[in-house]
Design a protein around this motif. Structure first.
Motif, PDB file in Angstrom:
ATOM      1  N   PHE A 168      37.612  -1.515 -20.152  1.00 11.94           N
ATOM      2  CA  PHE A 168      38.033  -0.172 -20.539  1.00 11.94           C
ATOM      3  C   PHE A 168      37.856   0.066 -22.039  1.00 11.94           C
ATOM      4  CE2 PHE A 168      39.933  -0.015 -16.340  1.00 11.94           C
ATOM      5  CZ  PHE A 168      39.565   1.264 -15.961  1.00 11.94           C
ATOM      6  N   GLY A 169      37.969  -0.983 -22.839  1.00 13.54           N
ATOM      7  CA  GLY A 169      37.673  -0.844 -24.269  1.00 13.54           C
ATOM      8  C   GLY A 169      36.223  -0.440 -24.504  1.00 13.54           C
ATOM      9  N   ARG A 170      35.332  -1.035 -23.724  1.00 17.64           N
ATOM     10  CA  ARG A 170      33.915  -0.665 -23.817  1.00 17.64           C
ATOM     11  C   ARG A 170      33.690   0.772 -23.342  1.00 17.64           C
ATOM     12  NH1 ARG A 170      30.378  -3.420 -26.639  1.00 17.64           N
ATOM     13  NH2 ARG A 170      28.788  -2.871 -25.143  1.00 17.64           N
ATOM     14  N   LEU A 171      34.420   1.184 -22.310  1.00 23.74           N
ATOM     15  CA  LEU A 171      34.279   2.550 -21.814  1.00 23.74           C
ATOM     16  C   LEU A 171      34.794   3.579 -22.827  1.00 23.74           C
ATOM     17  CD1 LEU A 171      35.352   2.188 -18.069  1.00 23.74           C
ATOM     18  CD2 LEU A 171      33.040   2.428 -18.970  1.00 23.74           C
ATOM     19  N   ILE A 172      35.873   3.234 -23.484  1.00 19.35           N
ATOM     20  CA  ILE A 172      36.453   4.163 -24.474  1.00 19.35           C
ATOM     21  C   ILE A 172      35.570   4.233 -25.713  1.00 19.35           C
ATOM     22  CG2 ILE A 172      38.407   4.531 -26.030  1.00 19.35           C
ATOM     23  CD1 ILE A 172      40.164   3.275 -23.802  1.00 19.35           C
ATOM     24  N   GLY A 173      35.049   3.068 -26.118  1.00 20.33           N
ATOM     25  CA  GLY A 173      34.196   3.017 -27.311  1.00 20.33           C
ATOM     26  C   GLY A 173      34.962   3.493 -28.531  1.00 20.33           C
ATOM     27  N   LYS A 174      34.371   4.391 -29.282  1.00 21.73           N
ATOM     28  CA  LYS A 174      35.015   4.938 -30.479  1.00 21.73           C
ATOM     29  C   LYS A 174      35.733   6.247 -30.182  1.00 21.73           C
ATOM     30  CE  LYS A 174      31.845   2.712 -33.603  1.00 21.73           C
ATOM     31  NZ  LYS A 174      30.894   2.849 -34.685  1.00 21.73           N
ATOM     32  N   GLY A 175      35.805   6.595 -28.915  1.00 26.18           N
ATOM     33  CA  GLY A 175      36.516   7.811 -28.524  1.00 26.18           C
ATOM     34  C   GLY A 175      35.715   9.077 -28.724  1.00 26.18           C
ATOM     35  N   GLU A 176      34.412   8.951 -28.882  1.00 21.33           N
ATOM     36  CA  GLU A 176      33.571  10.119 -29.140  1.00 21.33           C
ATOM     37  C   GLU A 176      33.254  10.899 -27.869  1.00 21.33           C
ATOM     38  OE1 GLU A 176      30.290   8.185 -30.976  1.00 21.33           O
ATOM     39  OE2 GLU A 176      31.339   7.906 -32.870  1.00 21.33           O
ATOM     40  N   SER A 177      33.278  10.203 -26.706  1.00 14.22           N
ATOM     41  CA  SER A 177      32.937  10.855 -25.451  1.00 14.22           C
ATOM     42  C   SER A 177      33.891  10.386 -24.361  1.00 14.22           C
ATOM     43  CB  SER A 177      31.502  10.516 -25.054  1.00 14.22           C
ATOM     44  OG  SER A 177      31.225  11.006 -23.753  1.00 14.22           O
ATOM     45  N   THR A 178      34.355  11.305 -23.546  1.00 16.57           N
ATOM     46  CA  THR A 178      35.249  10.942 -22.447  1.00 16.57           C
ATOM     47  C   THR A 178      34.493  10.633 -21.161  1.00 16.57           C
ATOM     48  OG1 THR A 178      35.502  13.274 -21.844  1.00 16.57           O
ATOM     49  CG2 THR A 178      37.128  12.346 -23.374  1.00 16.57           C
ATOM     50  N   GLY A 179      33.202  10.875 -21.138  1.00 13.42           N
ATOM     51  CA  GLY A 179      32.390  10.651 -19.937  1.00 13.42           C
ATOM     52  C   GLY A 179      32.454   9.234 -19.400  1.00 13.42           C
ATOM     53  N   PRO A 180      32.212   8.212 -20.229  1.00 10.62           N
ATOM     54  CA  PRO A 180      32.246   6.834 -19.699  1.00 10.62           C
ATOM     55  C   PRO A 180      33.620   6.449 -19.139  1.00 10.62           C
ATOM     56  CG  PRO A 180      31.103   6.874 -21.800  1.00 10.62           C
ATOM     57  CD  PRO A 180      31.711   8.240 -21.612  1.00 10.62           C
ATOM     58  N   LEU A 181      34.692   6.854 -19.806  1.00  9.05           N
ATOM     59  CA  LEU A 181      36.027   6.524 -19.313  1.00  9.05           C
ATOM     60  C   LEU A 181      36.311   7.244 -17.995  1.00  9.05           C
ATOM     61  CD1 LEU A 181      38.623   4.975 -19.755  1.00  9.05           C
ATOM     62  CD2 LEU A 181      39.487   6.915 -21.075  1.00  9.05           C
ATOM     63  N   THR A 182      35.888   8.485 -17.892  1.00  6.41           N
ATOM     64  CA  THR A 182      36.048   9.226 -16.642  1.00  6.41           C
ATOM     65  C   THR A 182      35.311   8.507 -15.519  1.00  6.41           C
ATOM     66  OG1 THR A 182      36.246  11.309 -17.838  1.00  6.41           O
ATOM     67  CG2 THR A 182      35.675  11.446 -15.506  1.00  6.41           C
ATOM     68  N   MET A 183      34.110   8.045 -15.795  1.00  6.88           N
ATOM     69  CA  MET A 183      33.354   7.294 -14.785  1.00  6.88           C
ATOM     70  C   MET A 183      34.085   6.000 -14.419  1.00  6.88           C
ATOM     71  SD  MET A 183      30.922   8.925 -13.569  1.00  6.88           S
ATOM     72  CE  MET A 183      30.199   7.609 -12.634  1.00  6.88           C
ATOM     73  N   GLY A 184      34.692   5.354 -15.394  1.00 11.38           N
ATOM     74  CA  GLY A 184      35.469   4.137 -15.123  1.00 11.38           C
ATOM     75  C   GLY A 184      36.613   4.418 -14.166  1.00 11.38           C
ATOM     76  N   TYR A 185      37.313   5.524 -14.391  1.00 12.55           N
ATOM     77  CA  TYR A 185      38.399   5.897 -13.483  1.00 12.55           C
ATOM     78  C   TYR A 185      37.864   6.231 -12.097  1.00 12.55           C
ATOM     79  CZ  TYR A 185      42.094   5.952 -17.027  1.00 12.55           C
ATOM     80  OH  TYR A 185      43.011   5.593 -17.973  1.00 12.55           O
ATOM     81  N   MET A 186      36.732   6.875 -12.034  1.00  9.34           N
ATOM     82  CA  MET A 186      36.136   7.211 -10.735  1.00  9.34           C
ATOM     83  C   MET A 186      35.691   5.948  -9.992  1.00  9.34           C
ATOM     84  SD  MET A 186      36.465  10.321 -10.317  1.00  9.34           S
ATOM     85  CE  MET A 186      37.248  11.458 -11.426  1.00  9.34           C
ATOM     86  N   ILE A 187      35.137   4.995 -10.721  1.00  7.51           N
ATOM     87  CA  ILE A 187      34.746   3.724 -10.106  1.00  7.51           C
ATOM     88  C   ILE A 187      35.992   3.015  -9.575  1.00  7.51           C
ATOM     89  CG2 ILE A 187      33.849   1.402 -10.584  1.00  7.51           C
ATOM     90  CD1 ILE A 187      31.865   2.804 -12.545  1.00  7.51           C
ATOM     91  N   GLY A 188      37.047   2.984 -10.361  1.00 10.17           N
ATOM     92  CA  GLY A 188      38.308   2.373  -9.920  1.00 10.17           C
ATOM     93  C   GLY A 188      38.867   3.058  -8.686  1.00 10.17           C
ATOM     94  N   ALA A 189      38.834   4.383  -8.671  1.00 10.60           N
ATOM     95  CA  ALA A 189      39.320   5.135  -7.507  1.00 10.60           C
ATOM     96  C   ALA A 189      38.462   4.833  -6.284  1.00 10.60           C
ATOM     97  CB  ALA A 189      39.315   6.629  -7.810  1.00 10.60           C
ATOM     98  N   GLY A 190      37.150   4.729  -6.480  1.00  8.55           N
ATOM     99  CA  GLY A 190      36.253   4.403  -5.373  1.00  8.55           C
ATOM    100  C   GLY A 190      36.551   3.027  -4.794  1.00  8.55           C
TER     101      GLY A 190
END
Length: 152
Positions: free
Chosen positions: A62-84
């Motif tokens: 999740f740290g890699r997904l958040i990165g520097k906080g510039e984009s919420t897209g990767p984190l949203t995808m992480g949550y979607m993958i977790g939900a899946g």
């Protein structure tokens, strides 16, 4: 979308972890029900160790997904993958789960130390008899009996 602040994000996480905790508890209960009495603790320990390995990987992921906080897209995808993954787990459980509701643990998985009682006229093949739990101080009631057929 700017819909969350620190308080609403914390509330969302609390709700997410409430359901995740219930799912983890259900998994440990399932493990305790489907293994014979003598190996339940070992099975739970193995499943717990596997879960801890994934749990240790999660902050990095999740740290890699958040990165520097510039984009919420990767984190949203992480949550979607977790939900899946959770949905797939639910479907697998619905199809393959052990029917253990309202049953004693011994009805779901007979203890390895259960003893077979045979009459004097029974042969070694096609034996029909009862299983009696040992009276050696184990957690199994010494009066419980289950009928079975031995096909050895």
């Amino acid at each position: 979308a700017g819909m969350l602040n620190a308080t609403t994000q914390t509330i969302a996480w609390a709700i997410i972890f409430y359901f995740a905790s219930a799912g983890a508890s259900a998994a440990y209960l399932t493990v305790s029900e489907i293994f014979p009495l003598e190996v339940r603790a070992k099975a739970i320990a193995i499943f717990f160790a596997i879960a801890q390995c994934f749990g240790a990987f999660a902050p990095y992921f999740f740290g890699r997904l958040i990165g520097k906080g510039e984009s919420t897209g990767p984190l949203t995808m992480g949550y979607m993958i977790g939900a899946g993954i959770m949905i797939i787990g639910g479907v697998v459980a619905a199809v393959l789960a052990v029917d253990a509701e309202g049953k004693s643990l011994e009805d779901v998985a007979m203890p390895l130390s259960a003893v077979r009682q045979r009459g004097p006229s029974e042969s070694m093949s096609g034996i029909t008899g009862t299983v009696r739990a040992p009276s050696n101080g184990s957690n199994v009631s010494s009066g419980s009996r289950d009928t079975f057929t031995d096909r050895t």
